[in-house]
Design a protein around this motif. Structure first.
Motif, PDB file in Angstrom:
ATOM      1  N   ILE A  28      42.274 -25.763  52.710  1.00  0.00           N
ATOM      2  CA  ILE A  28      41.931 -24.469  51.815  1.00  0.00           C
ATOM      3  C   ILE A  28      40.573 -24.234  51.766  1.00  0.00           C
ATOM      4  N   PHE A  29      39.677 -24.984  52.297  1.00  0.00           N
ATOM      5  CA  PHE A  29      38.340 -24.623  52.448  1.00  0.00           C
ATOM      6  C   PHE A  29      38.394 -23.162  53.103  1.00  0.00           C
ATOM      7  N   SER A  30      39.328 -22.995  54.114  1.00  0.00           N
ATOM      8  CA  SER A  30      39.533 -21.723  54.987  1.00  0.00           C
ATOM      9  C   SER A  30      40.347 -20.652  54.152  1.00  0.00           C
ATOM     10  N   ILE A  31      40.707 -20.929  53.003  1.00  0.00           N
ATOM     11  CA  ILE A  31      41.444 -19.930  52.363  1.00  0.00           C
ATOM     12  C   ILE A  31      40.557 -19.376  51.225  1.00  0.00           C
ATOM     13  N   PHE A  32      40.588 -18.035  51.233  1.00  0.00           N
ATOM     14  CA  PHE A  32      39.675 -17.241  50.432  1.00  0.00           C
ATOM     15  C   PHE A  32      39.936 -17.307  49.048  1.00  0.00           C
ATOM     16  N   LYS A  33      41.236 -17.074  48.673  1.00  0.00           N
ATOM     17  CA  LYS A  33      41.793 -17.233  47.313  1.00  0.00           C
ATOM     18  C   LYS A  33      43.056 -17.805  47.237  1.00  0.00           C
ATOM     19  N   MET A  34      43.739 -18.576  46.296  1.00  0.00           N
ATOM     20  CA  MET A  34      45.025 -18.998  46.142  1.00  0.00           C
ATOM     21  C   MET A  34      45.287 -18.451  44.775  1.00  0.00           C
ATOM     22  N   ASN A  35      46.603 -18.078  44.640  1.00  0.00           N
ATOM     23  CA  ASN A  35      47.374 -17.316  43.534  1.00  0.00           C
ATOM     24  C   ASN A  35      48.588 -17.931  43.064  1.00  0.00           C
ATOM     25  N   ILE A  51      42.556 -18.840  41.902  1.00  0.00           N
ATOM     26  CA  ILE A  51      41.298 -19.728  42.171  1.00  0.00           C
ATOM     27  C   ILE A  51      40.631 -19.103  43.314  1.00  0.00           C
ATOM     28  N   TRP A  52      39.385 -19.015  43.430  1.00  0.00           N
ATOM     29  CA  TRP A  52      38.710 -18.552  44.751  1.00  0.00           C
ATOM     30  C   TRP A  52      38.018 -19.569  45.390  1.00  0.00           C
ATOM     31  N   ARG A  53      37.474 -19.682  46.492  1.00  0.00           N
ATOM     32  CA  ARG A  53      37.330 -20.673  47.351  1.00  0.00           C
ATOM     33  C   ARG A  53      36.052 -21.142  46.642  1.00  0.00           C
ATOM     34  N   ASN A  54      35.217 -20.553  45.746  1.00  0.00           N
ATOM     35  CA  ASN A  54      33.910 -21.130  45.236  1.00  0.00           C
ATOM     36  C   ASN A  54      34.206 -21.750  43.918  1.00  0.00           C
ATOM     37  N   SER A  62      48.317 -12.946  29.275  1.00  0.00           N
ATOM     38  CA  SER A  62      49.583 -13.436  28.826  1.00  0.00           C
ATOM     39  C   SER A  62      49.607 -15.134  28.760  1.00  0.00           C
ATOM     40  N   VAL A  63      48.696 -15.562  29.867  1.00  0.00           N
ATOM     41  CA  VAL A  63      48.928 -17.208  30.183  1.00  0.00           C
ATOM     42  C   VAL A  63      47.308 -17.751  29.746  1.00  0.00           C
ATOM     43  N   LYS A  64      46.289 -16.848  29.426  1.00  0.00           N
ATOM     44  CA  LYS A  64      44.903 -17.407  29.098  1.00  0.00           C
ATOM     45  C   LYS A  64      44.935 -18.264  27.928  1.00  0.00           C
ATOM     46  N   GLY A  65      44.348 -19.400  28.123  1.00  0.00           N
ATOM     47  CA  GLY A  65      44.289 -20.461  27.240  1.00  0.00           C
ATOM     48  C   GLY A  65      45.496 -21.456  27.118  1.00  0.00           C
ATOM     49  N   ARG A  66      46.447 -21.003  27.957  1.00  0.00           N
ATOM     50  CA  ARG A  66      47.590 -22.158  28.062  1.00  0.00           C
ATOM     51  C   ARG A  66      47.970 -22.707  29.253  1.00  0.00           C
ATOM     52  N   PHE A  67      47.701 -21.742  30.645  1.00  0.00           N
ATOM     53  CA  PHE A  67      47.786 -22.245  31.982  1.00  0.00           C
ATOM     54  C   PHE A  67      46.310 -22.528  32.451  1.00  0.00           C
ATOM     55  N   SER A  68      46.411 -23.520  33.594  1.00  0.00           N
ATOM     56  CA  SER A  68      45.234 -23.723  33.969  1.00  0.00           C
ATOM     57  C   SER A  68      45.430 -24.024  35.415  1.00  0.00           C
ATOM     58  N   ILE A  69      44.714 -23.342  36.427  1.00  0.00           N
ATOM     59  CA  ILE A  69      44.928 -23.357  37.680  1.00  0.00           C
ATOM     60  C   ILE A  69      43.538 -24.194  38.555  1.00  0.00           C
ATOM     61  N   SER A  70      44.116 -24.935  39.446  1.00  0.00           N
ATOM     62  CA  SER A  70      43.055 -25.838  40.109  1.00  0.00           C
ATOM     63  C   SER A  70      43.376 -26.176  41.337  1.00  0.00           C
ATOM     64  N   SER A  71      42.317 -26.793  42.054  1.00  0.00           N
ATOM     65  CA  SER A  71      42.802 -27.271  43.623  1.00  0.00           C
ATOM     66  C   SER A  71      42.165 -28.470  43.935  1.00  0.00           C
ATOM     67  N   ASP A  72      42.644 -29.102  44.803  1.00  0.00           N
ATOM     68  CA  ASP A  72      42.151 -30.367  45.418  1.00  0.00           C
ATOM     69  C   ASP A  72      41.874 -30.409  46.805  1.00  0.00           C
ATOM     70  N   ASN A  73      40.759 -29.998  47.275  1.00  0.00           N
ATOM     71  CA  ASN A  73      40.279 -29.682  48.579  1.00  0.00           C
ATOM     72  C   ASN A  73      40.788 -30.842  49.646  1.00  0.00           C
ATOM     73  N   MET A  77      45.810 -29.122  48.379  1.00  0.00           N
ATOM     74  CA  MET A  77      46.824 -28.736  47.106  1.00  0.00           C
ATOM     75  C   MET A  77      46.037 -27.659  46.127  1.00  0.00           C
ATOM     76  N   ALA A  78      47.183 -26.883  45.676  1.00  0.00           N
ATOM     77  CA  ALA A  78      46.664 -25.814  44.356  1.00  0.00           C
ATOM     78  C   ALA A  78      47.617 -26.594  43.238  1.00  0.00           C
ATOM     79  N   TYR A  79      47.533 -26.383  42.164  1.00  0.00           N
ATOM     80  CA  TYR A  79      48.055 -26.716  41.049  1.00  0.00           C
ATOM     81  C   TYR A  79      47.971 -25.578  40.005  1.00  0.00           C
ATOM     82  N   LEU A  80      49.175 -25.573  39.196  1.00  0.00           N
ATOM     83  CA  LEU A  80      49.218 -24.564  37.874  1.00  0.00           C
ATOM     84  C   LEU A  80      49.649 -25.548  36.882  1.00  0.00           C
TER      85      LEU A  80
END
Length: 115
Positions: A28-35, A51-54, A62-73, A77-80
């Motif tokens: 996912i280092f090669s992926i500009f962003k994941m959604n 989640i952006w590459r940086n 509608s999900v702010k404060g309840r959902f959290s996006i993350s990644s494990d390079n 993997m990306a998570y929600l």
């Protein structure tokens, strides 16, 4: 190209939590962003989070404060993480990845919030 596979959906009661996972077939280092997007029955697909590459993140109001996006390079993997789920969060959740000018999609995972 990149293949994406989502998992972690299911049936949960209102107020409950789920964590969705998205496995990518390449670094996912090669992926500009994941959604994450979602699509409720009879409605158009809507954007949920990015989640952006940086490491920067963005959320729909509608999900702010309840959902959290993350990644494990290391694991590609990306998570929600979804907390305080509401019935209106019900739908098929899709992971997508932008690589150069292309956007790739997974097959989706169903999330149902109901008592």
């Amino acid at each position: 190209q990149v293949q994406l596979v989502e998992s972690g959906g299911g049936l949960v009661q209102p107020g409950g939590s789920l964590r969705l996972s998205c496995a990518a077939s390449r670094s996912i280092f090669s992926i500009f962003k994941m959604n994450w997007y979602r699509q409720a029955p009879g409605k158009q697909r809507e954007w949920v989070a990015t989640i952006w590459r940086n490491g920067a993140t963005n959320y729909d109001d509608s999900v702010k404060g309840r959902f959290s996006i993350s990644s494990d390079n290391a694991k590609n993997m990306a998570y929600l993480q979804m907390n305080s789920l509401k019935p209106e969060d019900t739908g098929v959740y899709y992971c997508s990845a932008q690589v150069d000018a292309f956007t790739y999609w997974g097959q989706g995972t169903q999330v149902t919030v109901s008592s």
